[in-house]
Write a protein that holds these residues in place. Structure first.
Motif, short mmCIF file in Angstrom:
data_model
loop_
_atom_site.label_atom_id
_atom_site.label_comp_id
_atom_site.label_asym_id
_atom_site.label_seq_id
_atom_site.Cartn_x
_atom_site.Cartn_y
_atom_site.Cartn_z
N THR A 247 0.67 -1.21 -0.03
CA THR A 247 0.03 0.05 -0.04
C THR A 247 0.77 1.25 0.01
O THR A 247 0.38 2.36 -0.33
N MET A 248 2.01 1.05 0.28
CA MET A 248 3.15 2.22 0.26
C MET A 248 3.41 2.68 -1.09
O MET A 248 3.88 3.58 -1.61
N GLU A 249 2.91 1.69 -1.89
CA GLU A 249 3.36 1.98 -3.73
C GLU A 249 2.49 3.52 -3.93
O GLU A 249 3.24 4.31 -4.39
N PRO A 250 1.40 3.60 -3.70
CA PRO A 250 0.54 4.58 -4.19
C PRO A 250 1.16 5.96 -3.26
O PRO A 250 1.13 6.93 -3.92
N VAL A 251 1.26 5.78 -2.19
CA VAL A 251 2.04 7.13 -1.48
C VAL A 251 3.33 7.33 -2.45
O VAL A 251 3.45 8.61 -2.49
N PHE A 252 4.08 6.38 -2.56
CA PHE A 252 5.17 6.86 -3.21
C PHE A 252 4.97 7.57 -4.58
O PHE A 252 5.55 8.28 -5.39
N ALA A 253 3.92 6.97 -5.32
CA ALA A 253 3.34 7.37 -6.65
C ALA A 253 2.86 8.79 -6.49
O ALA A 253 3.16 9.76 -7.35
N ALA A 254 2.06 9.00 -5.44
CA ALA A 254 1.67 10.37 -5.30
C ALA A 254 2.88 11.39 -5.21
O ALA A 254 2.65 12.53 -5.62
N ILE A 255 3.94 11.16 -4.22
CA ILE A 255 4.72 12.08 -4.13
C ILE A 255 5.65 12.35 -5.32
O ILE A 255 6.00 13.25 -5.70
N THR A 256 5.87 11.46 -6.30
CA THR A 256 6.46 11.41 -7.51
C THR A 256 5.79 12.35 -8.50
O THR A 256 6.26 12.90 -9.13
N ALA A 257 4.53 12.01 -8.37
CA ALA A 257 3.47 12.88 -9.14
C ALA A 257 3.62 14.11 -8.80
O ALA A 257 3.22 14.99 -9.69
N TYR A 258 3.46 14.48 -7.70
CA TYR A 258 3.53 15.82 -7.05
C TYR A 258 4.97 16.63 -7.51
O TYR A 258 4.88 17.76 -8.00
N LEU A 259 5.99 16.08 -7.28
CA LEU A 259 7.53 16.40 -7.78
C LEU A 259 7.57 16.44 -9.15
O LEU A 259 8.22 17.64 -9.78
N PHE A 260 7.25 15.42 -10.07
CA PHE A 260 7.64 15.59 -11.51
C PHE A 260 6.27 15.95 -12.43
O PHE A 260 6.57 16.51 -13.28
N ASN A 261 5.14 15.65 -11.89
CA ASN A 261 4.02 16.11 -12.94
C ASN A 261 3.15 16.85 -12.34
O ASN A 261 2.22 17.37 -12.94
N GLU A 262 3.65 17.53 -11.31
CA GLU A 262 2.84 18.72 -10.50
C GLU A 262 1.32 18.53 -10.32
O GLU A 262 0.40 19.16 -10.12
N GLU A 263 1.23 17.16 -9.90
CA GLU A 263 -0.19 16.68 -9.21
C GLU A 263 -0.33 16.95 -8.07
O GLU A 263 0.59 16.50 -7.27
N ARG A 264 -1.06 17.87 -7.52
CA ARG A 264 -1.25 18.40 -6.20
C ARG A 264 -1.64 17.42 -5.15
O ARG A 264 -2.27 16.53 -5.16
N LEU A 265 -0.48 17.38 -4.11
CA LEU A 265 -0.55 16.44 -3.02
C LEU A 265 -1.36 17.48 -1.78
O LEU A 265 -0.82 18.22 -1.01
N VAL A 266 -2.60 17.33 -1.56
CA VAL A 266 -3.60 18.22 -0.81
C VAL A 266 -3.18 17.56 0.79
O VAL A 266 -2.53 16.62 1.20
N PHE A 267 -3.97 18.43 1.84
CA PHE A 267 -3.72 17.90 3.25
C PHE A 267 -4.29 16.47 3.50
O PHE A 267 -3.62 15.80 4.12
N SER A 268 -5.47 16.37 2.77
CA SER A 268 -6.25 15.01 3.11
C SER A 268 -5.13 13.91 2.48
O SER A 268 -4.99 12.92 3.11
N GLY A 269 -4.45 14.16 1.54
CA GLY A 269 -3.47 13.22 1.03
C GLY A 269 -2.19 12.84 1.95
O GLY A 269 -1.90 11.93 2.14
N VAL A 270 -1.89 14.01 2.73
CA VAL A 270 -0.75 13.76 3.69
C VAL A 270 -1.31 12.86 4.76
O VAL A 270 -0.76 12.09 5.36
N ILE A 271 -2.58 13.25 5.25
CA ILE A 271 -3.24 12.36 6.20
C ILE A 271 -3.61 11.00 5.69
O ILE A 271 -3.16 9.99 6.52
N GLY A 272 -3.79 10.66 4.53
CA GLY A 272 -3.80 9.49 3.76
C GLY A 272 -2.60 8.74 3.96
O GLY A 272 -2.71 7.60 4.48
N CYS A 273 -1.58 9.41 3.58
CA CYS A 273 -0.28 8.57 3.84
C CYS A 273 0.10 8.26 5.32
O CYS A 273 0.65 7.06 5.57
N LEU A 274 -0.24 9.07 6.07
CA LEU A 274 -0.08 8.74 7.85
C LEU A 274 -0.65 7.81 7.83
O LEU A 274 -0.64 6.76 8.67
#
Length: 292
Positions: A247-274
């Motif tokens: 399940t950590m795969e999509p966490v890493f995917a979201a972080i990578t998408a945020y860094l390289f594709n500028e897909e926004r990681l909102v506050f709820s996303g941070v809570i989801g990672c937690l």
């Protein structure tokens, strides 16, 4: 260090590599049809692993070949549906839907492997799924055909995890992985020939540095190394726990998408990672208490 701890760390590394390659694959299939991309990717990975194989044909028994082809079939379905789905949906949403396999694995384990997961596992799966939802909360309102493809991919990956747990205890990891990956390559090339307009492809695009980089990363690290690690270390843990680690795969995917594709990681996303991180940790707590 205990084998279970080494296994968990190794499988977490696999999740990291797969998460990072979400964006790489999504960018590459804008230039190369997805089935052809997978065929080349898994063929390169197979050839890489063959170089480490001992010259002993006796290890390729009929049972091992059948088991490897069986695993490869589900792995092919997973990657085929996922890669095609990435043509229509976002990296972060695909990561969430793929991660839903975490809920399917403990149920399939009870049916296929006759396992009875500890009650804490179901709580972890619920937390993990909630975390996955929060991770892409702002991205789930507009569902499309790509999301359906990725959902089918999640089911296929869940079955691949289940049967890897079954077969990895009976066969050597390297030959089993080679047969599995070669099966995916053959099926991907066949699908490309049947469903993709390969005559119109400019094969010189493969020589593009960005495409070569995509093949190198996905073939060597995200395929050859990743599946060899999974096949080697899954025998030291349970299928359900592997699904939770993944399940950590999509966490890493979201972080990578945020860094390289500028897909926004909102506050709820941070809570989801937690939530996902907590789900992984609490699966360990009962075991550690028992050991103390």
């Amino acid at each position: 260090m205990k084998k279970t701890v080494i296994a968990d760390i190794s499988l977490l590394f696999v999740a990291f590599v797969w998460g990072v390659t979400f964006v790489i694959v999504q960018n590459a299939i804008q230039f190369i049809p997805p089935h052809l991309f997978n065929g080349i990717r898994f063929l390169i990975a197979t050839l890489c692993l063959i170089t480490f194989l001992r010259r002993d044909n006796r290890i390729f028994t009929k049972r091992l070949i059948v088991s490897g082809v069986f695993l490869g079939f589900f792995l092919f379905l997973g990657y085929a549906f996922q890669t095609v789905g990435l043509l229509y949906t976002t990296s972060s949403k695909a990561g969430f839907i793929t991660g839903l396999s975490v809920m399917a694995v403990p149920l399939l384990a009870m049916v296929i492997l006759k396992e009875r997961p500890r009650p804490i596992i179901f709580l972890s799966c619920l937390l993990g799924t909630t975390g996955l939802y929060l991770l892409t909360l702002g991205d789930m309102s507009n569902m499309n055909i790509g999301d359906l493809f990725v959902l089918l991919c999640a089911v296929a990956f869940a079955l691949q995890i289940i049967f890897t747990d079954l077969f990895s205890k009976h066969f050597q990891a390297l030959p089993l992985t080679i047969i599995q990956l070669f099966t995916v390559s053959i099926l991907s090339f066949a699908s490309s020939w049947l469903f993709e307009e390969i005559e119109a492809i400019n094969y010189l695009i493969i020589l593009n540095p960005n495409i070569l980089f995509a093949f190198m990363i996905t073939s060597i690290f995200a395929t050859a190394a990743a599946f060899y690690i999974q096949t080697t270390y899954q025998r030291y843990t349970s299928a359900t726990k592997v699904a939770l680690i993944f399940t950590m795969e999509p966490v890493f995917a979201a972080i990578t998408a945020y860094l390289f594709n500028e897909e926004r990681l909102v506050f709820s996303g941070v809570i989801g990672c937690l939530f996902i991180f907590i789900a992984m940790i609490i699966t360990e707590l009962p075991i550690r208490r028992k050991e103390i």
